[in-house]
Scaffold this active site. Structure first.
Site, PDB file in Angstrom:
ATOM      1  N   ARG A   1       0.968  -1.082   0.084  1.00  0.00           N
ATOM      2  CA  ARG A   1       0.015  -0.167  -0.117  1.00  0.00           C
ATOM      3  C   ARG A   1       0.795   1.248  -0.083  1.00  0.00           C
ATOM      4  O   ARG A   1       1.563   1.510   1.101  1.00  0.00           O
ATOM      5  CB  ARG A   1      -0.970  -0.180   1.146  1.00  0.00           C
ATOM      6  CG  ARG A   1      -1.997   0.819   1.034  1.00  0.00           C
ATOM      7  CD  ARG A   1      -2.697   1.028   2.624  1.00  0.00           C
ATOM      8  NE  ARG A   1      -2.234   1.785   3.462  1.00  0.00           N
ATOM      9  CZ  ARG A   1      -2.141   1.718   4.666  1.00  0.00           C
ATOM     10  NH1 ARG A   1      -2.801   0.464   5.109  1.00  0.00           N
ATOM     11  NH2 ARG A   1      -1.674   2.593   5.407  1.00  0.00           N
TER      12      ARG A   1
ATOM     13  N   TYR B   1       3.491   5.185  10.767  1.00  0.00           N
ATOM     14  CA  TYR B   1       3.917   3.769  10.831  1.00  0.00           C
ATOM     15  C   TYR B   1       4.738   3.043   9.846  1.00  0.00           C
ATOM     16  O   TYR B   1       5.461   2.091  10.013  1.00  0.00           O
ATOM     17  CB  TYR B   1       2.740   3.012  11.451  1.00  0.00           C
ATOM     18  CG  TYR B   1       1.597   3.079  10.174  1.00  0.00           C
ATOM     19  CD1 TYR B   1       1.420   2.473   9.238  1.00  0.00           C
ATOM     20  CD2 TYR B   1       0.454   4.191  10.557  1.00  0.00           C
ATOM     21  CE1 TYR B   1       0.362   2.453   8.396  1.00  0.00           C
ATOM     22  CE2 TYR B   1      -0.487   4.267   9.674  1.00  0.00           C
ATOM     23  CZ  TYR B   1      -0.498   3.306   8.778  1.00  0.00           C
ATOM     24  OH  TYR B   1      -1.494   3.452   7.655  1.00  0.00           O
TER      25      TYR B   1
ATOM     26  N   HIS C   1      -4.083   4.572   4.556  1.00  0.00           N
ATOM     27  CA  HIS C   1      -5.066   3.588   4.551  1.00  0.00           C
ATOM     28  C   HIS C   1      -6.313   4.317   3.992  1.00  0.00           C
ATOM     29  O   HIS C   1      -7.150   3.551   2.950  1.00  0.00           O
ATOM     30  CB  HIS C   1      -5.319   2.962   6.021  1.00  0.00           C
ATOM     31  CG  HIS C   1      -6.569   2.336   6.062  1.00  0.00           C
ATOM     32  ND1 HIS C   1      -6.577   0.832   5.672  1.00  0.00           N
ATOM     33  CD2 HIS C   1      -7.745   2.293   6.705  1.00  0.00           C
ATOM     34  CE1 HIS C   1      -7.885   0.414   5.823  1.00  0.00           C
ATOM     35  NE2 HIS C   1      -8.360   1.162   6.505  1.00  0.00           N
TER      36      HIS C   1
END
Length: 363
Positions: free
Chosen positions: A265, A278, A269
Site C-alpha cells: 500500500r 507507521y 489507509h
C-alpha cells in the site's frame, strides 16, 4: 521420555506465480491472453485507476468527497481480477476497488458519488447484479458465499449457465471470523466462489506479520479444503491468469479457490489516515521499485509495443475523460434528504415516520 510414533495423514504445498519481475522482464512464457494489445488495455485501466484515485484524494481534501480509500500501488490486482471475470459473473467487493470497478464498467462519476455520500452511485448502470462496496471487514465474503450458493442452485435446479461469484478483501480480512466461515461454507458446499486477498502488508497501521503467524495467507485455504495460491500482485498478468484459472475451475463445477496477491500500500489507509507515522520509509521506497504500472510499462517498451508518444497521448485522453467525469459529478443535483431511509428500508418502520416527514419538508 517416551515419544509416540506418529503417522503422517496429510501434507500441503503453497505455490507462487509470477510472469513479470520487478524490472518488467519475463520469468516464464506468457499465457495466450497476454498479447500486446490486451496488456496495453490493462495498462490504460491501471493508469486510469491511479488518476481517479489521485483526483479523489484531492477532492476529499477540498471537501468535495468524504473519506476515500486509495488503491495506489495495487492497481494490477483490481484490473487483473476483474478482467478474468465474465460479464455475467457477480462481484462482491471490498472498498479498495477502483481498478476493479472501472474494469467492470462502473463509471468514474459513480465511484465519486459513492464516496461523496450519494447512494445512487451504487446503482451501477453496468454490471447491474454486482454488489455494492462493503466497508465492514470480511462481511462481503459471506455475501459472496451466499451469492455463490444461489448461482449453483439456479444452475442445478433451473438449468441456468454456471456463473461465478468473486469476492475480495485485504490481508486484515483473513483474521476475521467472517472470512473463515465463508471459505469453510464454500469448501463444504462446493460453491462457485473465488476469493482474492489483496495482501498490501497493512491492516490500517497493523503490519502483516503482527496479524497472523501463517507464512502465507494463501495457506489459510487448507483449513477449508480448497486450493490456495499466492501470486505477485504487482504483475497484472499473474493476477489475470490465476484468477482466470480459478474462475473457470469454479464455473466447471470444481469448487472454490483462494488467491493471495502480494502488493504494498503506497498510500494512506484512507484519507483519514497518516501512514508516515507507521510505515518504514525504506519499505515504502523499495515498494515503489516494484509497483505495477512501471513494471508493465517497462515490459511493453522492451517489446516495442509502447513509447513516450503513446504515453503522452494516453495521458491526454485519460485526463479529458477524468475531467468530464468530475464535471458530471459536480453538476449532479443532490439526492433528496429522505434518501438516508429510502436506500435502507423496503418498508419504513413506524418510529421513523415523523423523521421521514420532517426530511420531506426539508427537501
Amino acid at each position: 521420555m517416551h515419544k509416540p510414533r506418529l503417522q503422517l495423514l496429510a501434507s500441503f504445498d503453497i505455490a507462487s506465480l509470477q510472469y513479470l519481475d520487478e524490472q518488467g522482464q519475463t520469468t516464464q512464457a506468457l499465457p495466450e491472453f497476454a498479447t500486446p494489445d490486451t496488456l496495453i488495455a490493462y495498462y490504460r485501466q491501471m493508469t486510469l485507476a491511479r488518476m481517479v484515485d489521485d483526483r479523489a484524494v484531492k477532492m476529499q481534501r477540498t471537501g468535495q468527497l468524504g473519506t476515500y480509500p486509495s488503491s495506489l500501488g495495487q492497481e494490477a490486482i483490481g484490473v487483473g481480477l476483474a478482467a478474468a471475470m465474465a460479464k455475467e459473473d457477480i462481484y462482491c467487493p471490498n472498498y479498495r476497488e477502483t481498478g476493479a470497478l472501472l474494469e467492470r464498467g462502473v463509471t468514474i462519476e459513480e465511484i465519486y458519488a459513492i464516496w461523496g455520500g450519494d447512494e445512487r452511485g451504487q446503482n451501477f448502470r453496468h454490471s447491474r447484479e454486482d454488489l455494492p462496496l462493503s466497508v465492514p471487514i470480511a462481511t462481503q465474503m459471506l455475501h459472496g458465499a451466499g451469492v455463490a450458493f444461489a448461482l449453483k442452485y439456479k444452475h442445478e435446479h433451473f438449468g441456468e449457465p454456471m456463473r461465478v461469484a468473486v469476492s475480495t478483501g485485504g490481508d486484515g480480512s483473513t483474521s476475521r471470523g467472517d472470512f473463515y466461515e465463508a471459505i469453510n461454507l464454500a469448501g463444504d458446499w462446493h460453491l462457485p466462489l473465488v476469493i482474492v486477498i489483496n495482501n498490501n502488508q497493512w491492516a490500517i497501521s497493523l503490519p502483516r506479520d503482527e496479524q497472523t503467524a501463517c507464512k502465507t495467507l494463501a495457506q489459510k485455504a487448507i483449513a477449508a479444503g480448497i486450493p490456495g495460491l499466492q501470486v505477485d500482485g504487482n504483475d497484472v498478468i499473474a493476477v489475470r491468469e490465476a484468477v482466470g484459472d480459478a474462475v473457470e475451475r469454479a464455473r466447471s463445477g470444481a469448487g472454490p479457490a483462494l488467491i493471495e496477491a502480494i502488493s504494498y500500500r503506497l498510500c494512506d489507509h484512507t484519507t483519514a489516515d497518516d501512514a508516515s507515522r507507521y510505515q518504514p520509509k525504506k519499505d515504502v521506497s523499495e515498494a515503489w521499485s516494484r509497483e505495477p504500472l512501471r513494471r508493465l510499462r517497462s515490459y511493453l517498451e522492451n517489446c516495442g509495443a509502447w513509447d513516450d508518444a503513446q504515453e503522452e497521448e494516453m495521458q491526454r485522453e485519460l485526463t479529458q475523460k477524468l475531467e468530464r467525469a468530475v464535471h458530471i459529478y459536480r453538476e449532479t443535483p443532490r439526492d433528496v434528504a429522505t434518501a438516508i431511509f429510502d436506500h435502507l428500508y423496503a418498508k419504513l418502520p413506524e418510529p421513523f415516520l415523523e423523521q421521514y416527514q420532517q426530511l420531506q419538508g426539508d427537501s
